[in-house]
Design a protein around this motif. Sequence first.
Motif, PDB file in Angstrom:
ATOM      1  N   ASP A   1       0.797  -1.225   0.000  1.00  0.00           N
ATOM      2  CA  ASP A   1       0.000   0.000   0.000  1.00  0.00           C
ATOM      3  C   ASP A   1       0.832   1.279   0.000  1.00  0.00           C
ATOM      4  N   ASP A   2       2.108   1.184   0.360  1.00  0.00           N
ATOM      5  CA  ASP A   2       2.938   2.391   0.430  1.00  0.00           C
ATOM      6  C   ASP A   2       4.305   2.103  -0.175  1.00  0.00           C
ATOM      7  N   VAL A   3       4.388   2.224  -1.485  1.00  0.00           N
ATOM      8  CA  VAL A   3       5.647   2.047  -2.205  1.00  0.00           C
ATOM      9  C   VAL A   3       6.096   3.417  -2.683  1.00  0.00           C
ATOM     10  N   PHE A   4       7.336   3.784  -2.425  1.00  0.00           N
ATOM     11  CA  PHE A   4       7.831   5.072  -2.905  1.00  0.00           C
ATOM     12  C   PHE A   4       9.325   4.987  -3.183  1.00  0.00           C
ATOM     13  N   LEU A   5       9.813   5.893  -4.027  1.00  0.00           N
ATOM     14  CA  LEU A   5      11.228   5.982  -4.334  1.00  0.00           C
ATOM     15  C   LEU A   5      11.860   7.128  -3.557  1.00  0.00           C
ATOM     16  N   LEU A   6      13.064   6.926  -3.113  1.00  0.00           N
ATOM     17  CA  LEU A   6      13.906   7.995  -2.597  1.00  0.00           C
ATOM     18  C   LEU A   6      15.047   8.107  -3.604  1.00  0.00           C
ATOM     19  N   ASP A   7      14.992   9.148  -4.421  1.00  0.00           N
ATOM     20  CA  ASP A   7      15.799   9.202  -5.628  1.00  0.00           C
ATOM     21  C   ASP A   7      16.923  10.240  -5.541  1.00  0.00           C
ATOM     22  N   GLY A   8      18.037   9.933  -6.210  1.00  0.00           N
ATOM     23  CA  GLY A   8      19.184  10.836  -6.233  1.00  0.00           C
ATOM     24  C   GLY A   8      19.207  11.728  -7.455  1.00  0.00           C
ATOM     25  N   ASN A   9      18.032  12.221  -7.853  1.00  0.00           N
ATOM     26  CA  ASN A   9      17.904  13.114  -9.015  1.00  0.00           C
ATOM     27  C   ASN A   9      18.388  12.439 -10.302  1.00  0.00           C
ATOM     28  N   SER A  10      17.737  11.322 -10.597  1.00  0.00           N
ATOM     29  CA  SER A  10      18.094  10.521 -11.766  1.00  0.00           C
ATOM     30  C   SER A  10      17.850  11.292 -13.063  1.00  0.00           C
ATOM     31  N   THR A  11      18.645  10.962 -14.077  1.00  0.00           N
ATOM     32  CA  THR A  11      18.488  11.604 -15.386  1.00  0.00           C
ATOM     33  C   THR A  11      18.068  10.609 -16.465  1.00  0.00           C
TER      34      THR A  11
END
Length: 273
Positions: free
Chosen positions: A30-40
């Motif tokens: 129910d709670d999937v999220f990304l913690l992203d390093g400013n992908s290009t």
Amino acid sequence: MEKIKCSVPILTLNSEKFLERCLRSVMDFDDVFLLDGNSTDKTLEIAAKFGVPVRRQAETDEKNLKITDFSAIRIKSINNCRFDWVLWVDSDEFLSAELADEVRNLLRNTNDKKVIYNIQKKYSIGDKKVDFAFNYPNYYPRLHHRGSGAKFKEGKLVHEQMFIPADVRPVNLKYWVYSEVPATYRECVDKDRFQLDLMKKSTFSASSFKARGHSLKISLVYFLRAVRIFFKSMMIYFRYGYGRSLPIGQVMRHVRVHLIMSGWRLIQFARGR
């Protein structure tokens, strides 16, 4: 079917190659999220396709930020979770269907917060599943309740570890998560380069040195591990064959890393600091 009341934070940086497979495997949560390093690359596009929120690892617009303190980012990801139950999955991993069902049934029928669940990691190389490897079975703490007191240790730049209170009971789950490994030895070396840089920094930090005898002992431990990895892998090839086993390139990758770490500790022993 009702979603599994559990958070799944995923750390990403230019993770387009395997991210879609990863997200498909956790869509029941129910709670999937990304913690992203400013992908290009197409990481954010894939997240949008699956309706998965994306949050920043750091408050900056600088692109392609590599993680230099994995423990700190893991802790930050926990603070972004909506549920108390948290399952750890990396962007180049994916859950077996059986594991997703196992977690669903487990959380539906338990009220015990003082348990941390270990999940076995198996390797994959594209469509190939690796059935035999020198470090099978390798269980890691992957599923825990935030109220248990288990938490990531601060200051571990790489190979982050969890502090698990004495009153928290470890339990091994039956099924596994698959982790993608590079197809060739050269790809392994390239992938390991950044993490080895972090490990070297950690090894030669002032807090790492305890005594010359300790450094010599750790050097010997790493060397013996390298020898054990090689010979155990040869026995696996002899017993099960090569086709379903961890390829020699991946075996030599682990041997190489342990020999490098053994050498660093020898240098530390010689310097006395």
